[in-house]
Scaffold this motif. Structure first.
Motif, PDB file in Angstrom:
ATOM      1  N   ASP A   3      40.632 -19.568 -13.416  1.00 27.95           N
ATOM      2  CA  ASP A   3      39.807 -18.773 -12.081  1.00 27.95           C
ATOM      3  C   ASP A   3      38.709 -17.877 -11.888  1.00 27.95           C
ATOM      4  OD1 ASP A   3      42.308 -19.884 -10.604  1.00 27.95           O
ATOM      5  OD2 ASP A   3      43.787 -18.214 -10.452  1.00 27.95           O
ATOM      6  N   GLN A   4      38.860 -17.092 -12.866  1.00 28.53           N
ATOM      7  CA  GLN A   4      37.654 -16.108 -13.643  1.00 28.53           C
ATOM      8  C   GLN A   4      36.303 -17.237 -13.293  1.00 28.53           C
ATOM      9  OE1 GLN A   4      38.014 -13.561 -16.380  1.00 28.53           O
ATOM     10  NE2 GLN A   4      35.690 -12.468 -16.212  1.00 28.53           N
ATOM     11  N   LEU A   5      36.789 -18.280 -14.157  1.00 27.36           N
ATOM     12  CA  LEU A   5      35.079 -19.022 -14.545  1.00 27.36           C
ATOM     13  C   LEU A   5      35.156 -19.625 -12.879  1.00 27.36           C
ATOM     14  CD1 LEU A   5      32.842 -20.232 -16.020  1.00 27.36           C
ATOM     15  CD2 LEU A   5      35.262 -21.945 -17.048  1.00 27.36           C
ATOM     16  N   ARG A   6      36.317 -20.032 -12.211  1.00 25.10           N
ATOM     17  CA  ARG A   6      36.121 -21.171 -10.862  1.00 25.10           C
ATOM     18  C   ARG A   6      35.342 -20.223  -9.948  1.00 25.10           C
ATOM     19  NH1 ARG A   6      40.690 -22.038 -10.297  1.00 25.10           N
ATOM     20  NH2 ARG A   6      40.358 -24.688 -10.715  1.00 25.10           N
ATOM     21  N   THR A   7      35.697 -18.592  -9.548  1.00 24.83           N
ATOM     22  CA  THR A   7      35.154 -17.653  -9.596  1.00 24.83           C
ATOM     23  C   THR A   7      33.212 -17.434  -9.101  1.00 24.83           C
ATOM     24  OG1 THR A   7      37.103 -16.940  -8.482  1.00 24.83           O
ATOM     25  CG2 THR A   7      35.017 -15.221  -8.332  1.00 24.83           C
ATOM     26  N   VAL A   8      32.812 -17.636 -10.939  1.00 25.82           N
ATOM     27  CA  VAL A   8      31.704 -17.531 -11.550  1.00 25.82           C
ATOM     28  C   VAL A   8      30.342 -18.751 -10.788  1.00 25.82           C
ATOM     29  CG1 VAL A   8      30.086 -17.449 -13.539  1.00 25.82           C
ATOM     30  CG2 VAL A   8      32.276 -16.328 -13.352  1.00 25.82           C
ATOM     31  N   ALA A   9      31.153 -19.365 -10.923  1.00 26.33           N
ATOM     32  CA  ALA A   9      30.805 -21.435 -10.322  1.00 26.33           C
ATOM     33  C   ALA A   9      30.687 -21.331  -9.090  1.00 26.33           C
ATOM     34  CB  ALA A   9      31.536 -22.216 -10.349  1.00 26.33           C
ATOM     35  N   GLN A  10      31.167 -20.974  -8.249  1.00 24.92           N
ATOM     36  CA  GLN A  10      31.587 -20.682  -6.680  1.00 24.92           C
ATOM     37  C   GLN A  10      30.086 -19.654  -6.296  1.00 24.92           C
ATOM     38  OE1 GLN A  10      35.091 -19.601  -5.938  1.00 24.92           O
ATOM     39  NE2 GLN A  10      35.503 -21.416  -5.287  1.00 24.92           N
ATOM     40  N   ASN A  11      30.330 -18.855  -6.888  1.00 26.99           N
ATOM     41  CA  ASN A  11      29.005 -17.750  -6.821  1.00 26.99           C
ATOM     42  C   ASN A  11      27.474 -17.996  -7.138  1.00 26.99           C
ATOM     43  OD1 ASN A  11      30.678 -16.170  -5.392  1.00 26.99           O
ATOM     44  ND2 ASN A  11      30.653 -15.203  -7.196  1.00 26.99           N
ATOM     45  N   GLY A  12      27.214 -19.128  -8.452  1.00 29.10           N
ATOM     46  CA  GLY A  12      26.660 -19.656  -9.260  1.00 29.10           C
ATOM     47  C   GLY A  12      26.009 -18.690  -9.844  1.00 29.10           C
ATOM     48  N   ASP A  13      26.397 -17.471 -10.728  1.00 31.85           N
ATOM     49  CA  ASP A  13      26.817 -16.127 -11.453  1.00 31.85           C
ATOM     50  C   ASP A  13      25.718 -16.718 -13.075  1.00 31.85           C
ATOM     51  OD1 ASP A  13      25.483 -13.480 -12.301  1.00 31.85           O
ATOM     52  OD2 ASP A  13      27.209 -12.426 -11.248  1.00 31.85           O
ATOM     53  N   ILE A  14      24.762 -16.966 -12.812  1.00 34.63           N
ATOM     54  CA  ILE A  14      24.628 -17.292 -14.673  1.00 34.63           C
ATOM     55  C   ILE A  14      25.149 -16.245 -15.722  1.00 34.63           C
ATOM     56  CG2 ILE A  14      22.551 -18.379 -15.630  1.00 34.63           C
ATOM     57  CD1 ILE A  14      21.494 -19.567 -13.374  1.00 34.63           C
ATOM     58  N   ASP A  15      24.555 -15.029 -15.812  1.00 37.51           N
ATOM     59  CA  ASP A  15      24.579 -14.168 -16.087  1.00 37.51           C
ATOM     60  C   ASP A  15      26.415 -14.265 -16.874  1.00 37.51           C
ATOM     61  OD1 ASP A  15      22.140 -13.679 -16.357  1.00 37.51           O
ATOM     62  OD2 ASP A  15      22.351 -12.104 -14.857  1.00 37.51           O
ATOM     63  N   LEU A  17      28.449 -16.235 -16.391  1.00 43.28           N
ATOM     64  CA  LEU A  17      29.025 -17.730 -16.991  1.00 43.28           C
ATOM     65  C   LEU A  17      28.170 -16.851 -18.259  1.00 43.28           C
ATOM     66  CD1 LEU A  17      29.455 -20.657 -17.460  1.00 43.28           C
ATOM     67  CD2 LEU A  17      27.043 -20.595 -17.043  1.00 43.28           C
ATOM     68  N   TYR A  18      27.602 -16.378 -18.944  1.00 40.02           N
ATOM     69  CA  TYR A  18      27.598 -16.331 -20.099  1.00 40.02           C
ATOM     70  C   TYR A  18      28.074 -15.382 -20.938  1.00 40.02           C
ATOM     71  CZ  TYR A  18      23.257 -19.600 -20.584  1.00 40.02           C
ATOM     72  OH  TYR A  18      22.686 -20.564 -21.329  1.00 40.02           O
ATOM     73  N   ALA A  53      24.799 -25.256 -12.287  1.00 38.35           N
ATOM     74  CA  ALA A  53      24.878 -26.527 -12.880  1.00 38.35           C
ATOM     75  C   ALA A  53      23.902 -27.309 -13.775  1.00 38.35           C
ATOM     76  CB  ALA A  53      25.486 -27.425 -11.770  1.00 38.35           C
ATOM     77  N   MET A  54      23.132 -26.740 -13.968  1.00 38.11           N
ATOM     78  CA  MET A  54      21.725 -26.905 -14.672  1.00 38.11           C
ATOM     79  C   MET A  54      21.994 -26.328 -16.121  1.00 38.11           C
ATOM     80  SD  MET A  54      18.441 -28.241 -12.852  1.00 38.11           S
ATOM     81  CE  MET A  54      17.869 -29.078 -14.281  1.00 38.11           C
ATOM     82  N   GLU A  55      22.456 -24.870 -16.157  1.00 40.02           N
ATOM     83  CA  GLU A  55      23.113 -24.310 -16.959  1.00 40.02           C
ATOM     84  C   GLU A  55      24.286 -24.984 -17.612  1.00 40.02           C
ATOM     85  OE1 GLU A  55      21.483 -21.903 -19.284  1.00 40.02           O
ATOM     86  OE2 GLU A  55      19.768 -21.740 -16.904  1.00 40.02           O
ATOM     87  N   VAL A  56      25.664 -25.312 -17.016  1.00 37.46           N
ATOM     88  CA  VAL A  56      26.463 -25.972 -17.974  1.00 37.46           C
ATOM     89  C   VAL A  56      26.564 -27.037 -18.325  1.00 37.46           C
ATOM     90  CG1 VAL A  56      28.790 -26.687 -17.112  1.00 37.46           C
ATOM     91  CG2 VAL A  56      27.635 -24.195 -15.864  1.00 37.46           C
ATOM     92  N   ALA A  57      25.413 -27.692 -17.567  1.00 33.95           N
ATOM     93  CA  ALA A  57      25.140 -29.259 -18.171  1.00 33.95           C
ATOM     94  C   ALA A  57      24.512 -29.044 -19.137  1.00 33.95           C
ATOM     95  CB  ALA A  57      24.568 -29.949 -17.048  1.00 33.95           C
ATOM     96  N   ASN A  58      23.276 -28.260 -19.722  1.00 31.66           N
ATOM     97  CA  ASN A  58      22.794 -27.568 -20.931  1.00 31.66           C
ATOM     98  C   ASN A  58      23.593 -27.300 -22.217  1.00 31.66           C
ATOM     99  OD1 ASN A  58      20.395 -26.889 -22.311  1.00 31.66           O
ATOM    100  ND2 ASN A  58      21.105 -24.977 -22.281  1.00 31.66           N
ATOM    101  N   LEU A  59      24.389 -26.497 -21.881  1.00 35.75           N
ATOM    102  CA  LEU A  59      26.040 -26.299 -22.485  1.00 35.75           C
ATOM    103  C   LEU A  59      27.048 -26.799 -23.341  1.00 35.75           C
ATOM    104  CD1 LEU A  59      26.455 -22.619 -21.438  1.00 35.75           C
ATOM    105  CD2 LEU A  59      25.785 -22.698 -23.412  1.00 35.75           C
ATOM    106  N   LYS A  60      27.065 -27.712 -22.258  1.00 37.86           N
ATOM    107  CA  LYS A  60      27.961 -28.695 -22.515  1.00 37.86           C
ATOM    108  C   LYS A  60      27.815 -30.287 -21.884  1.00 37.86           C
ATOM    109  CE  LYS A  60      31.656 -29.302 -25.283  1.00 37.86           C
ATOM    110  NZ  LYS A  60      31.618 -29.553 -26.449  1.00 37.86           N
ATOM    111  N   PRO A  61      27.099 -30.418 -22.704  1.00 36.76           N
ATOM    112  CA  PRO A  61      26.430 -32.006 -21.584  1.00 36.76           C
ATOM    113  C   PRO A  61      26.967 -32.974 -21.110  1.00 36.76           C
ATOM    114  CG  PRO A  61      24.890 -31.554 -24.316  1.00 36.76           C
ATOM    115  CD  PRO A  61      25.981 -30.146 -23.884  1.00 36.76           C
TER     116      PRO A  61
END
Length: 339
Positions: A3-15, A17-18, A53-61
């Motif tokens: 749920d935590q990662l899902r919320t991060v993705a919904q908000n588009g919070d790149i910081d 994410l890391y 999305a591009m940050e995630v794709a870069n971390l895990k293609p």
């Protein structure tokens, strides 16, 4: 995905994410090990967060080609949600994502051909030329799909591409019903510009002919005829003019309606059926009376016996027929109903 990662993705919070990856370095790896999963990329596509999305794709293609439980990749979802920045970003990272097959083996190119996205179709073809060769579970190419959905702009792009790369042979590829894109195009054009309910010399419409094909029926043509409101001859409403109606002979139904006083043509079928039953009973009773009249009446062809003095002896009455008298017509009413 927790749920935590899902919320991060919904908000588009790149910081965020890391920070989450720093806390749990293998969080994306665990998602990737699942054969089907709703990834942070899917959530970003639904929420319209292209940079995330591009940050995630870069971390895990590898997550970019993962299908979720609906059979959709992140690129499919980005197209459905009109997230053009994410679409272009993902194919820049990996152009082969255009060939990822979702539910029904539909690729992103198939999808843009269906919705008539000419610009994106062109970008996909230039980014991944081999994507034009992909077919769906029904063996449909992007050209088949564009034709079936009347996606004219996308179709022009696809045909122009095939012409430029010398791959016109794809136009001869057949779908599961044995139809090329040209077959379907011709049928759709004819349905649009001709009367699909015209009868041939045998009194049959196109739909009648289709039904006669039995196991050889082309289901796609059947769908096209149905969408064009094609009907069998028996289901067509009459095109009879008033002149034709008045010129034709009365049918048994017309005669029945005339003498029973039924003039409305909009009576309910059950009422008409009931009246027909009553009429049949009346006819039957009258017919029997005509064939077997009660005592004191003769049949039409009855010739009474005469005595020696020339008088009739029938019924021992004084009802002898003279030469100027005609026999009665007891069965005439019954014969009328049988006409």
């Amino acid at each position: 995905m927790d749920d935590q990662l899902r919320t991060v993705a919904q908000n588009g919070d790149i910081d965020a994410l890391y920070r989450r990856v720093a806390e749990d370095p293998y969080i994306l790896d665990r998602i990737d090990r699942l054969p089907i999963a709703d990834t942070p990329l899917h959530q970003a596509a639904r929420s319209g967060k292209p940079h995330f999305a591009m940050e995630v794709a870069n971390l895990k293609p590898s997550l970019s080609s993962k299908l979720n439980h609906m059979g959709l990749s992140p690129l499919h979802l980005a197209l459905q949600n009109n997230c053009s920045h994410m679409v272009r970003g993902l194919i820049t990272i990996n152009s082969k994502l255009i060939r990822v097959k979702g539910k029904g083996m539909i690729t992103p190119l198939h999808y843009v051909a269906e919705i008539d996205e000419a610009d994106v179709s062109a970008e996909f073809l230039f980014a991944c030329p081999s994507s034009i060769e992909d077919t769906t579970v029904k063996f449909e190419t992007a050209v088949h799909i564009a034709v079936k959905n009347r996606s004219i702009r996308a179709l022009k792009v696809l045909l122009g591409w095939l012409n430029r790369v010398n791959k016109e042979d794809i136009l001869n590829w057949k779908d599961e019903d044995g139809n090329t894109a040209l077959h379907i195009a011709v049928v759709k054009y004819l349905v649009k510009h001709v009367n699909v309910n015209v009868k041939n010399s045998n009194g049959m419409t196109a739909m009648d002919t289709f039904h006669l094909q039995g196991t050889m029926q082309n289901l796609e043509i059947g769908k096209i005829l149905s969408s064009a409101r094609a009907k069998t001859a028996s289901n067509l409403t009459s095109n009879m003019t008033l002149r034709d109606y008045l010129n034709r002979k009365l049918t048994l139904i017309d005669i029945r309606d005339k003498y029973l006083g039924i003039y409305s043509r909009n009576n309910r079928s059950d009422i008409r059926a009931m009246v027909l039953v009553v009429a049949i009973l009346i006819v039957t009773a009258t017919y029997q009376a005509g064939l077997n009249p009660p005592g004191g009446y003769w049949q039409d062809n009855h010739k009474p016996a005469t005595t020696n003095n020339g008088s009739s002896s029938a019924n021992n009455t004084n009802t002898s027929l003279g030469q100027d008298q005609r026999p009665h017509y007891a069965g005439q009413f019954g014969r009328f109903w049988l006409l």
